[in-house]
Design a protein around this motif. Structure first.
Motif, PDB file in Angstrom:
ATOM      1  N   GLY A   5      43.751  10.553 -54.855  1.00 31.16           N
ATOM      2  CA  GLY A   5      43.366  10.037 -53.932  1.00 31.16           C
ATOM      3  C   GLY A   5      42.552   9.151 -54.290  1.00 31.16           C
ATOM      4  N   GLY A   6      41.942   9.492 -54.424  1.00 24.84           N
ATOM      5  CA  GLY A   6      39.948   8.611 -54.315  1.00 24.84           C
ATOM      6  C   GLY A   6      39.701   7.992 -54.824  1.00 24.84           C
ATOM      7  N   SER A  11      39.703   2.389 -57.388  1.00 25.17           N
ATOM      8  CA  SER A  11      40.119   1.678 -58.542  1.00 25.17           C
ATOM      9  C   SER A  11      41.041   0.554 -58.068  1.00 25.17           C
ATOM     10  CB  SER A  11      41.218   2.310 -59.472  1.00 25.17           C
ATOM     11  OG  SER A  11      40.775   3.740 -60.208  1.00 25.17           O
ATOM     12  N   ALA A  12      41.834   0.582 -56.072  1.00 27.52           N
ATOM     13  CA  ALA A  12      41.884  -0.373 -56.303  1.00 27.52           C
ATOM     14  C   ALA A  12      41.060  -1.167 -54.963  1.00 27.52           C
ATOM     15  CB  ALA A  12      42.868  -0.053 -54.834  1.00 27.52           C
ATOM     16  N   ALA A  13      40.121  -0.692 -54.789  1.00 25.90           N
ATOM     17  CA  ALA A  13      38.968  -2.056 -53.989  1.00 25.90           C
ATOM     18  C   ALA A  13      38.525  -2.162 -55.456  1.00 25.90           C
ATOM     19  CB  ALA A  13      37.663  -0.361 -52.772  1.00 25.90           C
ATOM     20  N   ARG A  16      40.498  -5.732 -56.085  1.00 26.27           N
ATOM     21  CA  ARG A  16      39.985  -6.999 -55.101  1.00 26.27           C
ATOM     22  C   ARG A  16      38.669  -7.027 -55.104  1.00 26.27           C
ATOM     23  NH1 ARG A  16      42.995  -2.733 -52.231  1.00 26.27           N
ATOM     24  NH2 ARG A  16      40.725  -1.484 -51.259  1.00 26.27           N
ATOM     25  N   LEU A  17      37.145  -6.791 -55.611  1.00 24.05           N
ATOM     26  CA  LEU A  17      35.724  -6.960 -55.303  1.00 24.05           C
ATOM     27  C   LEU A  17      36.519  -8.135 -56.729  1.00 24.05           C
ATOM     28  CD1 LEU A  17      34.095  -7.562 -54.546  1.00 24.05           C
ATOM     29  CD2 LEU A  17      33.524  -5.485 -56.062  1.00 24.05           C
ATOM     30  N   ARG A  18      37.399  -8.103 -58.080  1.00 22.05           N
ATOM     31  CA  ARG A  18      37.541  -8.275 -59.047  1.00 22.05           C
ATOM     32  C   ARG A  18      38.183  -9.633 -58.639  1.00 22.05           C
ATOM     33  NH1 ARG A  18      38.161  -3.585 -64.417  1.00 22.05           N
ATOM     34  NH2 ARG A  18      36.124  -2.966 -63.434  1.00 22.05           N
ATOM     35  N   LEU A  19      38.931  -9.486 -57.997  1.00 20.45           N
ATOM     36  CA  LEU A  19      40.414 -10.582 -57.564  1.00 20.45           C
ATOM     37  C   LEU A  19      38.986 -11.732 -56.811  1.00 20.45           C
ATOM     38  CD1 LEU A  19      42.614 -11.754 -57.823  1.00 20.45           C
ATOM     39  CD2 LEU A  19      43.640 -10.379 -55.730  1.00 20.45           C
ATOM     40  N   ARG A  20      38.000 -11.082 -55.815  1.00 20.45           N
ATOM     41  CA  ARG A  20      37.512 -12.137 -54.963  1.00 20.45           C
ATOM     42  C   ARG A  20      36.309 -12.722 -55.968  1.00 20.45           C
ATOM     43  NH1 ARG A  20      38.163  -7.675 -50.763  1.00 20.45           N
ATOM     44  NH2 ARG A  20      36.309  -6.823 -51.548  1.00 20.45           N
TER      45      ARG A  20
END
Length: 566
Positions: A5-6, A11-13, A16-20
Motif C-alpha cells: 500500500g505504501g 507511485s500515485a504521488a 501526480r508530481l509528474r503531471l503537475r
C-alpha cells in the motif's frame, strides 16, 4: 500488505508530481518539443552543441585543476623551503645566545622574530611556548607579528607538531582580515629550543596566497571567456555547416511541395555533389515521368469526358425518335393484345429511364469538366421541402413528415439543384425505408442552414457507408429500384452540395435506418460553420455529442461561376 500500500501511494504521488510538472512546463517546453520533433536541423545543432560543450567543459575543468594543483604545489614547496631556512637561521641565533634571565630571553625572542622576517618571504610570525612543559617564570610570553596568524593556527596542527618527531608541518588555512576579507594561505609549523630552561617554542610562519588566488581567478576568467568564444564559434560553424548540408534536403522539400501544389515544372537544382546530384537527377526524372503520366491522364480524362458528352448528345436524336415511336404505340395500345400492351408500357418506362440517365450523364460530365454555372435566387428551403414531399408522398407507403425547426429566411442558392438534392434524398428514403415513416427536418443558425432526411429502414453497414456517394454504387444489387433511379443521384447530389460550398453527409446503421444531412453556408463569406442539425439522430443511443453534432465544418474550396436569377 502495508509495504504494498505504501508503494502504491508513493507511485500515485509520483504520478501526480509528474503531471503537475508537465502542466507547469507545457507553456514553455511545449513549443520547443514540437519544434524538436519536426526539425532535424535543430536536433543536429543541439546535439552537436551539447557534445561540444561537454568536451570543452571537461577540458576546461581538467586544465583548471591541473593549473591549480601545480600553482598550489609550487607555492607550498616554496613555503616549506622558505620556512626551513628561516627556522635554521633562528635556531642558530638561539644557540649562539647565553640568555638566562627574563629580559635577555624576551630580547632573544624579539630577535628570533626579526630574524625569521628577514630570512623568509613572510612577515607573519607567531612564537608560542609549547604547552605541557614545566612552568618557567622567566620564559618569554607568546608573541606575534600579525593577529590573523594566531586565529588561523588550529589545535590539530599544534597537537601534531608536539607529538610528531618531524621537524616541520604545514596546513592549509584561511586568513580573516580585520575588515572581514578572507584569503587562502599556508601555515608552516616548526620548533625552536630556547636556552636557560625556557624550553621548546612552536614557531608558526604564515604565507598569504591571495596573489595566487588572483592568478587562479584570472586563469578562470580567461578560460571562461575562451570557452564562451569557442562555443559561439562552434555554434556558428555548426549552423553554417548544417545549412550547407541541409540545403539539398530543403531544395528537395521545396521542389516536392511545388509539385504537390500543382506546379508541374518544379525541379530540384543540382548541388555540385556527386551523391546529391544523383538524388537531384533521380528526383527530376521522377518528376518528368509524373508530369508525362499526369498529362496522359488529363488527356485521357478529357477524352473520356468529351466522349460521354458527345455520346449523350448524339443519343438524344435517336432517343427522341424512339420516344415518338413509343408515344405512337401507346396511343394505339387499346387495339393490341394484353401482352403487347404490357410491352408498350415497359418500352415507355425504359425510354423515360434512358432519358433520365442521359440527363445525369450530361450533368456529371459538366461537373467533371468544371463547366458548372449556378443560377442563384433567394429560396425558402422550408417551402422547397414541402413541395418535394407533396410530389413524392403518393409514392411512399409511409407518412413523410416535414419538421421545420428553422430555415424560414431565404437563402441565396440554385433552387433547381437544391430541389434535386432533397428529391434524391427523399426518394432514397422511400426506396429503402421499408414503408416506415420518413422525417424531413430543416433548421438554421447564424452561419448555416441544414436539411436532413431520416428513415427507419434497413440501413447500411460501415463498409457500405464509405461508398454511398460513389457513382453507380448500390448497397444491395439484388434489390429492384422502386423509383427507377440511375445510380448517379447521390453522386450528383454531393456535387450539387459542394458547388454551393456545402457538405452532404450520411449516417446509417443496420436495422436502425439512415440519416442524410445537407448543410449550406449562409453566404460566400462563411468559411467554417456548425451544422444546426445532428448527423447522428437523437434517438440513437451510445453516441457522443461530437458524433451527434458532427463538429465544425469547413467550407470546401471550389471555383464556380454564379449568376443572379432575375
Amino acid at each position: 500488505m502495508k509495504p504494498s500500500g505504501g508503494r502504491s501511494r508513493a507511485s500515485a504521488a509520483l504520478r501526480r508530481l509528474r503531471l503537475r510538472w508537465a502542466r507547469a512546463t507545457a507553456p514553455v517546453l511545449g513549443p520547443f518539443r514540437a519544434r524538436w520533433r519536426r526539425s532535424l536541423m535543430l536536433r543536429t545543432m543541439t546535439i552537436t552543441g551539447l557534445v561540444t560543450g561537454c568536451i570543452i567543459l571537461v577540458a576546461g575543468l581538467f586544465l583548471l585543476t591541473s593549473v591549480t594543483d601545480d600553482l598550489y604545489s609550487s607555492r607550498r614547496d616554496q613555503a616549506l623551503e622558505d620556512s626551513a631556512r628561516a627556522t635554521l637561521a633562528a635556531q642558530r641565533w638561539i644557540d649562539a645566545s647565553d640568555a638566562s634571565d627574563r629580559g635577555a630571553l624576551s630580547t632573544l625572542a624579539a630577535t628570533v622574530r626579526r630574524t625569521v622576517q628577514d630570512t623568509s618571504a613572510s612577515q607573519m610570525v607567531y612564537l608560542r611556548r609549547q604547552p605541557g612543559q614545566t612552568a618557567f617564570p622567566e620564559a618569554p610570553p607568546s608573541s606575534t607579528t600579525d593577529d590573523m596568524l594566531p586565529e588561523a593556527v588550529s589545535s590539530e596542527l599544534a597537537r601534531t607538531l608536539a607529538a610528531s618527531p618531524d621537524p616541520q608541518h604545514w596546513q592549509s588555512v584561511t586568513f580573516t582580515a580585520a575588515d572581514g576579507t578572507l584569503s587562502p594561505g599556508i601555515v608552516v609549523a616548526s620548533t625552536l629550543e630556547f636556552p636557560g630552561g625556557a624550553g621548546t617554542y612552536d614557531l608558526y610562519i604564515g604565507y598569504d596566497l591571495a596573489d595566487t588566488q588572483d592568478t587562479l581567478s584570472f586563469i578562470q576568467r580567461t578560460l571562461l571567456i575562451t570557452a564562451a568564444a569557442m562555443m559561439a564559434f562552434i555554434g556558428i560553424l555548426v549552423w553554417i555547416m548544417t545549412r550547407i548540408v541541409f540545403r539539398p534536403i530543403r531544395a528537395a522539400a521545396d521542389a516536392s511541395r511545388l509539385l504537390a501544389s500543382g506546379v508541374a515544372d518544379a525541379r530540384m537544382p543540382r548541388q555540385n555533389d556527386e551523391h546529391f546530384d544523383v538524388l537531384s537527377d533521380g528526383f527530376n526524372d521522377m518528376a518528368d515521368t509524373l508530369q508525362a503520366r499526369i498529362r496522359e491522364l488529363d488527356e485521357l480524362s478529357e477524352m473520356q469526358q468529351r466522349f460521354v458528352s458527345d455520346v449523350s448528345h448524339e443519343l438524344r436524336t435517336p432517343l427522341t425518335t424512339i420516344r415518338l415511336v413509343g408515344e405512337v404505340l401507346q396511343g394505339g395500345a387499346d387495339g393490341l393484345e394484353p401482352g403487347q400492351q404490357r410491352a408498350v408500357e415497359v418500352l415507355g418506362d425504359q425510354i423515360e429511364r434512358f432519358e433520365s440517365l442521359l440527363a445525369d450523364l450530361l450533368e456529371i460530365s459538366r461537373y467533371d469538366a468544371g463547366r458548372v454555372t449556378l443560377e442563384t435566387d433567394a429560396t425558402n428551403l422550408v417551402a422547397l421541402a414541402h413541395d418535394v414531399v407533396e410530389g413524392l408522398q403518393p409514392l411512399s407507403a409511409g407518412l413523410i413528415e416535414v419538421r421545420a425547426l428553422g430555415g424560414y429566411a431565404p437563402v441565396e442558392v440554385d433552387a433547381r439543384r437544391i430541389r434535386r438534392i432533397v428529391s434524391n434524398l427523399v426518394g432514397n428514403a422511400i426506396e429503402h425505408g421499408e414503408g416506415k415513416p420518413i422525417v424531413v427536418a430543416i433548421d438554421s443558425n447564424a452561419q448555416a442552414v441544414a436539411v436532413s432526411v431520416r428513415d427507419w429502414g434497413i440501413g447500411m453497414s460501415a463498409a457500405d457507408l464509405e461508398h454511398v456517394f460513389d457513382r453507380f454504387w448500390r448497397a444491395d444489387p439484388s434489390r429492384t429500384r422502386t423509383l427507377g433511379g440511375t445510380g448517379l443521384g447521390l453522386a450528383i447530389a454531393q456535387e450539387d452540395a459542394a458547388v454551393h460550398g456545402g457538405i452532404l453527409e450520411a449516417w446509417s446503421a443496420l436495422g436502425e435506418g439512415s440519416n442524410f444531412r445537407l448543410t449550406l453556408p449562409r453566404g460566400d463569406g462563411v468559411t467554417s460553420y456548425l451544422s444546426p442539425l445532428p448527423l447522428v439522430p437523437d434517438d440513437v443511443e451510445a453516441a457522443s455529442e461530437v458524433e451527434k453534432t458532427g463538429g465544425w465544418l469547413r467550407r470546401p474550396g471550389r471555383r464556380i461561376r454564379k449568376e443572379k436569377r432575375r
